[in-house]
Design an enzyme around this catalytic site. Structure first.
Site, PDB file in Angstrom:
ATOM      1  N   GLU A 219       0.858  -1.190   0.000  1.00 23.48           N
ATOM      2  CA  GLU A 219       0.000   0.000   0.000  1.00 23.48           C
ATOM      3  C   GLU A 219       0.885   1.228   0.000  1.00 23.48           C
ATOM      4  OE1 GLU A 219      -2.866   0.577   3.110  1.00 23.48           O
ATOM      5  OE2 GLU A 219      -3.373  -1.550   3.230  1.00 23.48           O
ATOM      6  N   GLU A 273     -13.579   6.689   0.194  1.00 25.50           N
ATOM      7  CA  GLU A 273     -14.404   5.827   1.054  1.00 25.50           C
ATOM      8  C   GLU A 273     -15.161   6.695   2.061  1.00 25.50           C
ATOM      9  OE1 GLU A 273     -12.062   1.966   1.950  1.00 25.50           O
ATOM     10  OE2 GLU A 273     -10.595   3.575   1.980  1.00 25.50           O
ATOM     11  N   LYS A 276     -15.483   5.451   5.959  1.00 25.94           N
ATOM     12  CA  LYS A 276     -14.335   4.990   6.718  1.00 25.94           C
ATOM     13  C   LYS A 276     -14.126   5.879   7.945  1.00 25.94           C
ATOM     14  CE  LYS A 276      -9.735   3.122   5.803  1.00 25.94           C
ATOM     15  NZ  LYS A 276      -8.674   2.981   4.786  1.00 25.94           N
ATOM     16  N   GLU A 282      -8.410   9.635   5.878  1.00 25.10           N
ATOM     17  CA  GLU A 282      -8.718   8.217   5.672  1.00 25.10           C
ATOM     18  C   GLU A 282      -9.813   8.013   4.636  1.00 25.10           C
ATOM     19  OE1 GLU A 282      -7.320   5.374   6.941  1.00 25.10           O
ATOM     20  OE2 GLU A 282      -5.760   6.733   7.647  1.00 25.10           O
TER      21      GLU A 282
END
Length: 337
Positions: A219, A273, A276, A282
């Site tokens: 990642e 997202e 999240k 994030e």
């Protein structure tokens, strides 16, 4: 959409059969995962065999490409001692189940680590694992060496920059022109933080006696938005980081310590997202908004000459899944556990 981006590798946080079926015949290669909550169960050989029989062998028979299974994600970062102790035995159990199914050497077994597993990462030659992780890292490296599987690490120069913007040059974190850093022990020069982090992991692995374990970045990414105290989380910086990273990956660059070993990188993530938890950053690592429009330009889809070889997907955007209800991308962009 994925075909237009010429994505050839995808990393999932689970083994959703809908995703794997959707990609049959495309040639896309998958890394699939056993979530942390299921790791301890995999120590039981019968459970590992059942998981492989359900999530791996039928998809391979149907033509899917699965190259790796990750057993847990960042398990050595938290304080779950039982999970940490079970990870390597679970990896061995899954590996034996794959071998029993005739898949030894075809599907690797490993686990992904946070960079927090390191006690020291600068200069790169001083790289060392934390004392807390050491008891687990030694048998892990023995397993990876024995099975020729990679050591996966999640590297985010953004965290280093936003944590200390006065001392960490933004250009160094973003692959932009900068004075660079020279390792005083090796005299190797680093012009970006990501490669320095990767070499620090190599140094830590070598310090434990292993020179045959490859490090891959499972990642990396840069958020396009963050909270007021998350310095550098902007659309401009996110686009700069990913564009510059993809140029390096396309050029098959190695790190200063491993110049002839191209860095294998998975970019996090395809979509933002919205559900999240945690700081605003994030929810904003995606290269695209949920409606499919780009967060920033990558020079893709006819806009440029280079294309990314790898991407990864995550989960958490349940509120917008209906936008893609009739499109095959839905099951990939939003991996629901």
């Amino acid at each position: 959409m994925l075909r237009s981006l010429r994505i050839s590798k995808v990393k999932l946080f689970d083994a959703d059969p809908n995703v794997l079926r959707a990609f049959l015949g495309t040639g896309v290669e998958f890394v699939i995962a056993i979530p942390n909550e299921n790791v301890r169960a995999m120590v039981d050989p019968a459970a590992a065999q059942a998981w492989v029989a359900q999530h791996v062998t039928p998809h391979l028979r149907a033509g899917a490409r699965i190259s790796c299974v990750t057993v847990g994600n960042e398990v050595f970062k938290g304080g779950d001692a039982a999970l940490q102790a079970a990870t390597v035995p679970a990896m061995r159990s899954v590996h034996r189940a794959l071998a029993a199914a005739g898949l030894a050497g075809r599907v690797n077994v490993t686990t992904a680590h946070s960079l927090d597993v390191m006690a020291a990462s600068f200069p790169p030659s001083a790289g060392a694992f934390s004392e807390a992780a050491m008891a687990h890292v030694q048998p892990l490296l023995a397993f990876l060496s024995e099975t020729r599987a990679p050591f996966l690490v999640n590297c985010y120069p953004f965290f280093a920059y936003t944590g200390d913007p006065a001392r960490v040059p933004l250009e160094y974190a973003l692959f932009q022109p900068n004075a660079g850093v020279t390792d005083p022990a090796t005299r190797l020069r680093y012009d970006n933080m990501l490669y320095a982090q990767v070499d620090a992991v190599y140094a830590a692995i070598q310090r434990l006696g292993h020179t045959d374990v490859e490090v891959k970045v499972s990642e990396t990414g840069w958020p396009s938005r963050g909270d007021p105290d998350e310095h550098g989380a902007t659309v401009e910086n996110a686009g700069t980081y990913i564009r510059n990273l993809l140029r390096r990956v396309e050029a098959r660059q190695g790190t200063p310590m491993r110049p002839f070993t191209p860095v294998d990188v998975y970019v996090f993530a395809l979509f933002n997202e919205n559900l999240k938890p945690g700081p605003a950053s994030e929810r904003n690592y995606g290269m695209f908004y949920p409606d499919g429009t780009p967060v920033y330009s990558l020079g893709l889809q006819g806009q440029g000459a280079y294309l990314p070889p790898v991407m990864m997907f995550s989960h958490g955007a349940r509120q917008v899944i209906n936008l893609f209800a009739t499109v095959a991308i839905a099951s990939v962009a939003f991996v629901l556990s």
